[in-house]
Scaffold this motif. Structure first.
Motif, short mmCIF file in Angstrom:
data_model
loop_
_atom_site.label_atom_id
_atom_site.label_comp_id
_atom_site.label_asym_id
_atom_site.label_seq_id
_atom_site.Cartn_x
_atom_site.Cartn_y
_atom_site.Cartn_z
N SER A 231 0.91 -1.34 0.21
CA SER A 231 0.23 -0.06 -0.04
C SER A 231 0.78 1.24 0.12
O SER A 231 0.47 2.38 -0.38
CB SER A 231 -0.94 -0.03 1.36
N ASP A 232 2.12 1.08 0.54
CA ASP A 232 2.93 2.36 0.56
C ASP A 232 3.95 1.90 -0.67
O ASP A 232 4.69 1.05 -0.59
CB ASP A 232 3.81 2.19 1.67
N ALA A 233 3.70 2.81 -1.70
CA ALA A 233 4.33 2.37 -2.99
C ALA A 233 5.91 2.56 -2.98
O ALA A 233 6.54 1.92 -3.84
CB ALA A 233 3.86 3.43 -4.24
N GLU A 234 6.27 3.30 -1.84
CA GLU A 234 7.88 3.22 -1.80
C GLU A 234 8.45 1.92 -1.12
O GLU A 234 9.57 1.82 -1.42
CB GLU A 234 8.28 4.53 -0.95
N GLU A 235 7.66 1.21 -0.65
CA GLU A 235 8.38 -0.20 0.11
C GLU A 235 8.15 -1.29 -1.12
O GLU A 235 6.98 -1.24 -1.91
CB GLU A 235 7.42 -0.50 1.18
N GLU A 236 9.29 -2.12 -1.16
CA GLU A 236 9.26 -3.08 -2.14
C GLU A 236 9.59 -4.51 -1.28
O GLU A 236 10.62 -4.35 -0.32
CB GLU A 236 10.22 -2.90 -3.18
N PHE A 237 9.15 -5.43 -1.58
CA PHE A 237 9.19 -6.79 -0.73
C PHE A 237 9.56 -7.95 -1.78
O PHE A 237 9.08 -8.12 -3.11
CB PHE A 237 8.15 -7.11 0.07
N ASP A 238 10.50 -8.63 -1.61
CA ASP A 238 10.69 -10.11 -2.42
C ASP A 238 9.95 -11.19 -2.19
O ASP A 238 9.52 -11.77 -3.10
CB ASP A 238 12.58 -10.50 -2.09
N THR A 239 9.62 -11.37 -1.05
CA THR A 239 8.69 -12.61 -0.91
C THR A 239 7.25 -12.05 -0.41
O THR A 239 7.07 -11.11 -0.07
CB THR A 239 8.91 -13.29 0.43
N ILE A 240 6.16 -12.99 -0.55
CA ILE A 240 4.92 -12.80 -0.36
C ILE A 240 4.64 -12.74 1.22
O ILE A 240 3.83 -11.97 1.60
CB ILE A 240 3.83 -13.80 -1.07
N GLY A 241 5.47 -13.53 1.87
CA GLY A 241 5.60 -13.43 3.60
C GLY A 241 5.84 -12.02 4.04
O GLY A 241 5.21 -11.50 4.82
N GLY A 242 6.78 -11.33 3.30
CA GLY A 242 7.32 -10.04 3.99
C GLY A 242 6.22 -8.99 3.18
O GLY A 242 5.89 -8.15 4.20
N LEU A 243 5.62 -9.34 2.16
CA LEU A 243 4.53 -8.02 1.88
C LEU A 243 3.40 -8.03 2.76
O LEU A 243 2.99 -7.15 3.24
CB LEU A 243 4.11 -8.48 0.44
N VAL A 244 3.10 -9.48 3.10
CA VAL A 244 1.66 -9.54 4.01
C VAL A 244 1.83 -9.14 5.18
O VAL A 244 1.17 -8.43 5.86
CB VAL A 244 1.13 -11.01 3.99
N SER A 245 3.20 -9.38 5.93
CA SER A 245 3.60 -8.96 7.14
C SER A 245 3.56 -7.54 7.10
O SER A 245 3.16 -6.72 8.04
CB SER A 245 4.98 -9.45 7.63
N HIS A 246 3.96 -6.77 6.08
CA HIS A 246 4.22 -5.29 6.24
C HIS A 246 2.86 -4.72 6.08
O HIS A 246 2.35 -3.89 6.89
CB HIS A 246 4.77 -4.76 4.87
N GLU A 247 1.69 -5.17 5.10
CA GLU A 247 0.55 -4.96 5.43
C GLU A 247 -0.37 -4.99 6.46
O GLU A 247 -1.16 -4.25 6.78
CB GLU A 247 -0.17 -5.63 4.13
N LEU A 248 -0.19 -6.15 7.11
CA LEU A 248 -0.76 -6.32 8.74
C LEU A 248 -0.17 -5.45 9.61
O LEU A 248 -0.68 -5.17 10.76
CB LEU A 248 -0.66 -7.78 8.95
N GLY A 249 1.04 -5.19 9.45
CA GLY A 249 1.73 -4.15 10.52
C GLY A 249 2.49 -4.98 11.71
O GLY A 249 2.81 -4.24 12.61
N HIS A 250 2.45 -6.32 11.57
CA HIS A 250 2.97 -7.15 12.68
C HIS A 250 3.02 -8.32 12.31
O HIS A 250 3.02 -8.80 11.09
CB HIS A 250 2.03 -7.23 14.00
N VAL A 251 3.97 -9.37 13.29
CA VAL A 251 4.34 -10.52 12.79
C VAL A 251 3.00 -11.34 12.63
O VAL A 251 2.26 -11.53 13.45
CB VAL A 251 5.38 -11.24 13.99
N PRO A 252 2.51 -12.06 11.37
CA PRO A 252 1.44 -12.53 11.28
C PRO A 252 1.18 -13.76 12.30
O PRO A 252 2.04 -14.44 12.61
CB PRO A 252 1.32 -13.13 9.92
N ARG A 253 0.02 -13.85 12.70
CA ARG A 253 -0.26 -15.04 13.42
C ARG A 253 -1.26 -16.12 12.94
O ARG A 253 -2.15 -15.69 11.91
CB ARG A 253 -1.19 -14.45 14.92
N ARG A 254 -1.26 -17.40 12.99
CA ARG A 254 -1.96 -18.28 12.53
C ARG A 254 -3.61 -17.88 12.73
O ARG A 254 -4.00 -17.46 13.57
CB ARG A 254 -1.73 -19.65 13.21
N GLY A 255 -4.21 -18.09 11.34
CA GLY A 255 -5.68 -17.76 11.37
C GLY A 255 -5.76 -16.37 10.79
O GLY A 255 -7.10 -15.92 10.27
N GLU A 256 -4.81 -15.35 10.70
CA GLU A 256 -5.13 -13.98 10.33
C GLU A 256 -5.38 -13.93 8.58
O GLU A 256 -4.71 -14.98 8.20
CB GLU A 256 -4.05 -12.95 10.55
#
Length: 289
Positions: A231-256
């Motif tokens: 959502s922040d165009a200036e941020e780039e991520f290599d992996t889908i896990g890194g991208l989702v973590s950024h969008e959630l704003g925290h370390v993802p938890r099971r079920g989120e």
């Protein structure tokens, strides 16, 4: 008259003295933190291995933790509705890959038993069988239940899942024997932990997909024919896990869940603070998990 067994008395005195000298030179740990430092020193001196130290520290710290500290919170629990049709039950089992499910009747708070995934085979062979006959008793424990005591109870019976209740008698979450053991040995690899060279995107029987958290963003975008970006165009991520973590704003938890480019990414498995597997489906699709 001399005292009986003088030699034995001398040996006892001498041994006690040596013990005192040894304790003076290398005092025994007085606290848990001191003992953990001793374990760290033992690892440094190659007396024990790194994995052994981690497990021993886990055992020591287990006594300070409660069910409320490590439980899966109620909003993230995968529950079975007692009145759900067989196809819906099967969809949930395939989608989550759990082996046990709390079953409720009416409201989600009304847990009436535990369903084992393998018992669904009995329903397949005998559709007329009432699912209530397959339920195992549900075990309820308070949030304050110590993990040491809980592990002892898990080992003493065949109920390896417990429903956690808060101080007001409401369902706070659930905890499994695996959750407790992982506090000692770390994350336990399961069916989601497969070698990287075996693939990173898998089609599931319910027409959704299982996607590895370390899959490159470009590969996910190509596979689903979408454009993925932060959502922040200036941020780039290599992996889908890194991208989702950024969008959630925290370390993802099971079920989120997180919705990106019309896709819903549901966290299936987390290890070492990183997402190992997502379940991916079109956003808005009926998700039984």
């Amino acid at each position: 008259m001399s005292e009986p067994h003088p030699a034995r008395v001398d040996r006892e005195d001498k041994r006690t003295f040596l013990q005192k000298v040894a304790e003076f030179i290398h005092p025994a740990p007085d606290t848990k933190e001191d003992l953990i430092e001793v374990l760290s020193a033992a690892e440094s001196n190659d007396v024990i291995g790194a994995e052994s130290r981690v497990m021993l520290e886990g055992v020591l710290r287990l006594a300070d933790k409660t069910a409320g500290d490590v439980m899966v919170a109620a909003p993230r629990m995968d529950l079975v509705d007692i009145d759900a049709p067989y196809d819906e039950l099967l969809h949930l089992v395939i989608g989550t890959a759990h082996s046990r499910f709390p079953v409720y009747s009416g409201e989600r708070e009304n847990i009436i038993g535990i369903l084992l995934a393998k018992d669904l085979l009995k329903l397949q062979r005998a559709p007329q069988l009432n699912i209530r006959a397959l339920l195992r008793p549900a075990v309820f424990i308070p949030e304050s239940k110590g993990l040491n005591d809980l592990l002892r109870e898990f080992r003493g019976n065949r109920n390896h899942l417990a429903i956690v209740i808060d101080e007001f008698g409401r369902v706070a979450g659930l905890i499994t024997i695996e959750d407790v053991l992982e506090e000692i040995v770390g994350e336990i690899e399961d069916e989601f932990d497969i070698a990287e060279d075996e693939g990173d995107i898998f089609a599931l029987a319910d027409r959704t997909y299982r996607v590895s958290g370390d899959t490159p963003v470009e590969r996910v975008a190509e596979a689903f024919d979408v454009r993925l970006h932060a959502s922040d165009a200036e941020e780039e991520f290599d992996t889908i896990g890194g991208l989702v973590s950024h969008e959630l704003g925290h370390v993802p938890r099971r079920g989120e869940t997180c919705v990106l480019a019309g896709l819903q990414f549901r966290v299936l498995h987390v290890k070492g603070g990183a997402v190992r597997w997502f379940k991916v489906a079109p956003a808005g699709a009926d998700d039984a998990g």
